[in-house]
Design an enzyme around this catalytic site. Structure first.
Site, PDB file in Angstrom:
ATOM      1  CB  THR A   1      -0.860  -0.205   1.448  1.00  0.00           C
ATOM      2  OG1 THR A   1      -1.662   1.412   1.473  1.00  0.00           O
ATOM      3  CG2 THR A   1      -0.106  -0.418   2.384  1.00  0.00           C
TER       4      THR A   1
ATOM      5  CB  SER B   1      -3.422   2.860  10.368  1.00  0.00           C
ATOM      6  OG  SER B   1      -3.382   1.984   9.202  1.00  0.00           O
TER       7      SER B   1
ATOM      8  CE1 TYR C   1      -3.772  -3.263   5.143  1.00  0.00           C
ATOM      9  CE2 TYR C   1      -4.036  -1.039   4.899  1.00  0.00           C
ATOM     10  CZ  TYR C   1      -3.963  -2.099   4.468  1.00  0.00           C
ATOM     11  OH  TYR C   1      -3.749  -2.365   3.182  1.00  0.00           O
ATOM     12  CG  HIS C   2      -1.668   2.091   6.263  1.00  0.00           C
ATOM     13  ND1 HIS C   2      -2.871   2.644   6.766  1.00  0.00           N
ATOM     14  CD2 HIS C   2      -1.924   2.083   4.906  1.00  0.00           C
ATOM     15  CE1 HIS C   2      -3.691   3.045   5.884  1.00  0.00           C
ATOM     16  NE2 HIS C   2      -3.192   2.777   4.619  1.00  0.00           N
TER      17      HIS C   2
ATOM     18  CE  LYS D   1      -1.477  -4.250   2.787  1.00  0.00           C
ATOM     19  NZ  LYS D   1      -1.748  -5.228   1.881  1.00  0.00           N
TER      20      LYS D   1
HETATM   21  N1  USQ Z   1     -11.191  10.365   4.360  1.00  0.00           N
HETATM   22  C1  USQ Z   1     -12.189  11.367   4.515  1.00  0.00           C
HETATM   23  N2  USQ Z   1     -13.514  11.232   4.676  1.00  0.00           N
HETATM   24  C2  USQ Z   1     -14.019  10.046   4.814  1.00  0.00           C
HETATM   25  C3  USQ Z   1     -13.032   8.661   4.597  1.00  0.00           C
HETATM   26  C4  USQ Z   1     -11.879   8.947   4.476  1.00  0.00           C
HETATM   27  O1  USQ Z   1     -11.838  12.506   4.473  1.00  0.00           O
HETATM   28  O2  USQ Z   1     -15.157   9.760   4.835  1.00  0.00           O
HETATM   29  C5  USQ Z   1      -9.893  10.448   4.233  1.00  0.00           C
HETATM   30  C6  USQ Z   1      -8.948   9.673   5.012  1.00  0.00           C
HETATM   31  O3  USQ Z   1      -8.531  10.483   6.371  1.00  0.00           O
HETATM   32  C7  USQ Z   1      -7.530   9.762   4.289  1.00  0.00           C
HETATM   33  C8  USQ Z   1      -8.180   9.627   2.931  1.00  0.00           C
HETATM   34  O4  USQ Z   1      -9.562   9.763   3.233  1.00  0.00           O
HETATM   35  O5  USQ Z   1      -7.072  10.722   4.674  1.00  0.00           O
HETATM   36  C9  USQ Z   1      -8.063   7.990   2.466  1.00  0.00           C
HETATM   37  O6  USQ Z   1      -9.007   7.280   3.255  1.00  0.00           O
HETATM   38  P1  USQ Z   1      -9.418   5.654   2.992  1.00  0.00           P
HETATM   39  O7  USQ Z   1     -10.436   5.323   4.265  1.00  0.00           O
HETATM   40  O8  USQ Z   1     -10.131   5.740   1.568  1.00  0.00           O
HETATM   41  O9  USQ Z   1      -8.061   5.146   2.712  1.00  0.00           O
HETATM   42  P2  USQ Z   1      -7.160   4.338   4.066  1.00  0.00           P
HETATM   43  O10 USQ Z   1      -7.619   4.131   5.138  1.00  0.00           O
HETATM   44  O11 USQ Z   1      -5.575   4.831   3.656  1.00  0.00           O
HETATM   45  O12 USQ Z   1      -7.108   2.637   3.256  1.00  0.00           O
HETATM   46  C10 USQ Z   1      -7.683   2.420   2.092  1.00  0.00           C
HETATM   47  C11 USQ Z   1      -7.808   0.696   2.055  1.00  0.00           C
HETATM   48  C12 USQ Z   1      -6.448   0.207   2.583  1.00  0.00           C
HETATM   49  C13 USQ Z   1      -5.238   0.729   1.274  1.00  0.00           C
HETATM   50  C14 USQ Z   1      -5.338   1.965   1.547  1.00  0.00           C
HETATM   51  C15 USQ Z   1      -4.224   2.623   0.450  1.00  0.00           C
HETATM   52  O13 USQ Z   1      -8.753   0.549   3.016  1.00  0.00           O
HETATM   53  O14 USQ Z   1      -6.410  -1.258   2.331  1.00  0.00           O
HETATM   54  O15 USQ Z   1      -4.084  -0.076   1.600  1.00  0.00           O
HETATM   55  O16 USQ Z   1      -6.772   2.649   1.019  1.00  0.00           O
HETATM   56  S1  USQ Z   1      -3.382   4.178   0.776  1.00  0.00           S
HETATM   57  O17 USQ Z   1      -4.316   4.955   1.428  1.00  0.00           O
HETATM   58  O18 USQ Z   1      -2.893   4.550  -0.183  1.00  0.00           O
HETATM   59  O19 USQ Z   1      -2.740   3.513   1.984  1.00  0.00           O
END
Ligand code: USQ
Length: 382
Positions: free
Chosen positions: A144, A179, A181-182, A185
Site C-alpha cells: 500500500t 495506522s 494496518y499500514h 504492510k
Molecule cells: N477520508 C475522509 N473522509 C472519509 C473517509 C476518508 O476525509 O469519509 C480521508 C482519510 O482521512 C484519508 C483519505 O480519505 O486521508 C483516504 O482514506 P481511505 O479510508 O480511503 O483509505 P485508507 O484508510 O488509507 O485505506 C484504504 C484501504 C487500504 C489501502 C489504502 C491505500 O482501506 O486497504 O491500503 O486505502 S493508501 O491510502 O494509499 O494507503
C-alpha cells in the site's frame, strides 16, 4: 499460468479471480471469509449483498464458461497453505489475504492483535510454503502507498539511492505508516525483502493507493458478480463512501481540513496492474516494487468531483467537514512517482464525473440498503 489468489472473496480478490480466469489462466481462489465475518461483527455489511464464493464461481461459469476453483480455509494454518502450494503448483500467487482496514486495526487491542497476527502470519506461511514446495513461484504481493506515509520529499518507487559521507547505496524508501494496518504492510515488505535477498524468493510488491469502482468486464455481466462494495467507516474507501453519501443525501464527510492527498486508481486499473505484474515477473533475488496509482487528489478535490457527478444526475450534493477521527497530516506535500507500471503498458481509466455518475447510478439501484448509521466514523485514532 496456474495462479493462486489468496483473499479471493475480497473487494479486489474476486474481480482479479474473474479477470485472470477470463484470460485463460487456471485460477484457484482461497479465502476464510474474514472480511464478511468482521463486517457482521462491526455492523459494516456491504451495500450490495454478494453470494458466497462457491455461488459466485457457479454464476461466473454459467455466464462465461470459465472455471474458478474455490477453497475455503485459514491461511494462518501452515498445513492448509502448504497443501495448496504442493498440489496446485502455482506459477504465481497474488496475495491479498490481509485484514485491510486501517480503522479496524485501531479499534482496540483485539482488533490490533488480529490484524498484526493475521497479516504477518499469512505472509510468513506463504513464504515458507513457496520456499519448500515451489521456490520458483512468483509472489505478487499487495502492498500500500500508505507504507510511505506523507514524506516532505518525492516518493520513489520502492527504493531510494542515498549518498552519505561520499558513499552511495540503495535502500528501501523510508516507511512511516499512519495506522497499525499500514504498519503490518511495512513489516510484510521487510519480511519479503529478507527472504528475497537470502533465499532467492521472487517477489513483486504493488504499492497501491485507495481503489474505487464497481464495474469490470466480468462484473458487468451480472449484478451478482459485483465486488463487495463497502461505504461504512471500517471497510469503505473514501471515493466509494462519498458516492453512497451523495445518493443518501448525507453531506460528504470530509475529515478535517480535507487537504489529505492520496494516489487513487480505478478497480479496472488494479486488474491491469496485477496482470502486468504477473506477466513481468521479478527475477531471482529481486524485489520489484511499483507504486500503483494513476492520479492524486486531495479529499476536498474528490468531494468536488463527486458534487459535479451528482449534478449530471440531478442530485444536489453537500460537502461538510467533520472532525478528523484519524491522526494524519491534513495539509502536506505529496508527490509519488508512478512510471513503472505505465512503462509496462498500463492504460489508466481516469476519474471523470461520468465515471463517478455511472457508479452512482448502480448505488441508486440499491439505495434502500443504505444505513446512515454505517456512514459516520466510529473509530478514533487515539
Ligand atoms: N477520508 C475522509 N473522509 C472519509 C473517509 C476518508 O476525509 O469519509 C480521508 C482519510 O482521512 C484519508 C483519505 O480519505 O486521508 C483516504 O482514506 P481511505 O479510508 O480511503 O483509505 P485508507 O484508510 O488509507 O485505506 C484504504 C484501504 C487500504 C489501502 C489504502 C491505500 O482501506 O486497504 O491500503 O486505502 S493508501 O491510502 O494509499 O494507503
Amino acid at each position: 499460468m496456474k495462479i493462486l489468489i489468496l483473499g479471493g472473496d475480497g473487494y479486489l480478490g474476486w474481480p482479479t479471480s474473474m479477470d485472470l480466469a477470463s484470460k485463460g489462466h487456471e485460477v484457484l481462489a482461497v479465502d476464510n471469509y474474514s472480511r464478511r465475518t468482521i463486517a457482521m461483527q462491526t455492523s459494516s455489511e456491504a451495500l450490495i449483498p454478494t453470494p458466497n464464493l462457491e455461488e459466485r464461481a457457479r454464476i461466473f461459469k454459467e455466464k462465461t464458461g470459465e472455471t474458478i476453483n474455490i477453497s475455503i480455509g485459514d491461511l494462518k494454518d501452515f498445513r492448509f497453505i502448504e497443501d495448496h502450494i504442493k498440489t496446485f503448483q502455482p506459477d504465481a500467487v497474488v496475495h491479498y489475504a490481509e485484514q485491510p482496514s486501517a480503522p479496524y486495526s485501531l479499534k482496540g487491542y483485539e482488533e490490533a492483535h488480529y490484524t498484526l497476527k493475521n497479516n504477518l502470519e499469512v505472509t510468513h506461511n506463504l513464504i515458507w510454503a513457496i520456499l519448500k514446495n515451489k521456490p520458483e513461484c512468483h509472489i505478487v504481493k499487495l502492498g500500500t502507498m500508505g507504507e510511505y506515509g506523507c514524506p516532505n520529499i518525492d516518493i520513489e518507487e520502492g527504493w531510494l539511492e542515498i549518498e552519505h559521507k561520499g558513499r552511495k547505496d540503495k535502500f528501501l524508501f523510508p516507511r512511516a505508516a499512519g495506522s497499525l494496518y499500514h504498519t503490518t504492510k511495512v513489516l510484510d515488505t521487510d519480511l519479503l525483502w529478507f527472504y528475497v535477498r537470502t533465499y532467492d524468493l521472487k517477489v513483486t510488491d504493488l504499492m497501491q493507493g485507495p481503489v474505487y469502482g464497481l464495474s469490470t468486464t466480468e462484473s458487468d455481466l451480472d449484478e451478482r458478480l459485483l465486488p463487495n462494495f463497502h461505504y461504512d467507516d471500517i471497510f469503505g474507501t473514501v471515493v466509494n463512501r462519498f458516492l453512497v453519501q451523495a445518493v443518501a443525501g448525507v453531506p460528504l464527510t470530509v475529515y478535517g481540513k480535507g487537504g489529505q492527498v492520496r494516489g487513487y486508481l480505478n478497480l479496472k486499473d488494479t486488474l491491469q496492474c496485477v496482470d502486468l505484474a504477473i506477466n513481468n515477473p521479478a527475477g531471482e533475488r529481486e524485489l520489484k516494487i511499483y507504486n500503483q496509482l494513476t492520479e492524486t487528489f486531495s479529499v476536498n478535490q474528490l468531494a468536488e468531483k463527486v458534487r459535479k457527478a451528482g449534478e449530471l444526475l440531478g442530485i444536489n450534493v453537500e460537502v461538510k467537514s467533520i472532525p478528523n477521527p484519524r491522526r494524519e497530516p491534513e495539509d502536506h506535500y505529496y508527490n509519488p512517482s508512478n512510471t513503472g507500471l505505465l512503462d509496462l503498458g498500463l492504460r489508466p481509466h481516469f476519474m471523470t464525473p461520468e465515471v463517478l455518475a455511472d457508479m452512482m447510478e448502480i448505488v441508486q439501484r440499491h439505495k434502500k440498503n443504505i444505513s446512515i448509521n454505517k456512514i459516520y466514523p466510529r473509530v478514533k485514532w487515539s
